[in-house]
Design a protein around this motif. Structure first.
Motif, mmCIF file in Angstrom:
data_model
loop_
_atom_site.group_PDB
_atom_site.id
_atom_site.type_symbol
_atom_site.label_atom_id
_atom_site.label_comp_id
_atom_site.label_asym_id
_atom_site.label_seq_id
_atom_site.Cartn_x
_atom_site.Cartn_y
_atom_site.Cartn_z
ATOM 1 N N LEU A 240 0.946 -1.287 0.018
ATOM 2 C CA LEU A 240 0.073 0.068 -0.241
ATOM 3 C C LEU A 240 0.918 1.233 0.134
ATOM 4 O O LEU A 240 1.732 1.277 0.604
ATOM 5 N N ASN A 241 0.603 2.363 -0.832
ATOM 6 C CA ASN A 241 1.129 3.779 -0.593
ATOM 7 C C ASN A 241 0.566 4.231 0.540
ATOM 8 O O ASN A 241 -0.372 3.760 1.308
ATOM 9 N N GLU A 242 1.298 5.494 1.096
ATOM 10 C CA GLU A 242 0.790 6.036 2.237
ATOM 11 C C GLU A 242 -0.596 6.480 2.470
ATOM 12 O O GLU A 242 -1.209 6.197 3.499
ATOM 13 N N GLN A 243 -1.005 6.992 1.242
ATOM 14 C CA GLN A 243 -2.527 7.367 1.410
ATOM 15 C C GLN A 243 -3.392 6.050 1.341
ATOM 16 O O GLN A 243 -4.628 6.461 2.150
ATOM 17 N N ASP A 244 -3.502 5.174 0.737
ATOM 18 C CA ASP A 244 -4.220 3.958 0.745
ATOM 19 C C ASP A 244 -4.057 3.651 2.274
ATOM 20 O O ASP A 244 -5.037 2.820 2.743
ATOM 21 N N ALA A 245 -2.885 3.524 2.657
ATOM 22 C CA ALA A 245 -2.973 3.009 4.210
ATOM 23 C C ALA A 245 -3.557 3.794 5.212
ATOM 24 O O ALA A 245 -4.250 3.187 6.125
#
Length: 125
Positions: free
Chosen positions: A105-110
């Motif tokens: 996951l990228n930071e925003q998705d996380a």
């Protein structure tokens, strides 16, 4: 994103239930025993669809269906011991997969996922 990430923790070949059956198992895991009407309300489906799904789970040995002792017209639904063990084993397997799933996951998705899980937790409890 929730479905892709969280449901992706469960291998479809290991966990062969319909979405309705999955919801029933999850709700019974949390609530222990419910009437068929309460169960159908919890999973937002008709009594007929819940009845069919419960029937399949009873045949598979995952759910008990017992008449209420005080109200004979009411049916109480609960998990069998084998279902409880299966859910515990499935949770353990899924928990082992979490780190690798989250690494992708990228930071925003996380961040979005954490917010969604927090909201789901508040709704269910």
């Amino acid at each position: 994103m929730y479905r892709r990430t969280i449901c992706g923790l469960f291998d479809k070949n290991e966990f062969k239930f319909t979405k309705t059956q999955q919801l029933i198992l999850m709700v019974l895991w949390l609530r222990k025993t419910l009437s068929l009407t309460e169960l159908s309300e919890q999973i937002c489906t008709s009594n007929e669809q819940a009845t069919r799904a419960v029937g399949q789970l009873v045949k598979g040995g995952f759910v008990n269906r017992v008449k209420n002792k005080t109200n004979r017209r009411s049916i109480e639904i609960s998990l069998t011991d084998s279902a409880v063990e299966m859910i515990k084993a499935t949770q353990a397997t899924a928990a082992k997969r979490i780190p690798e799933k989250f690494e992708s996951l990228n930071e925003q998705d996380a961040k979005t996922l954490v917010e969604c899980l927090d909201k789901i937790g508040k709704i269910l409890i």
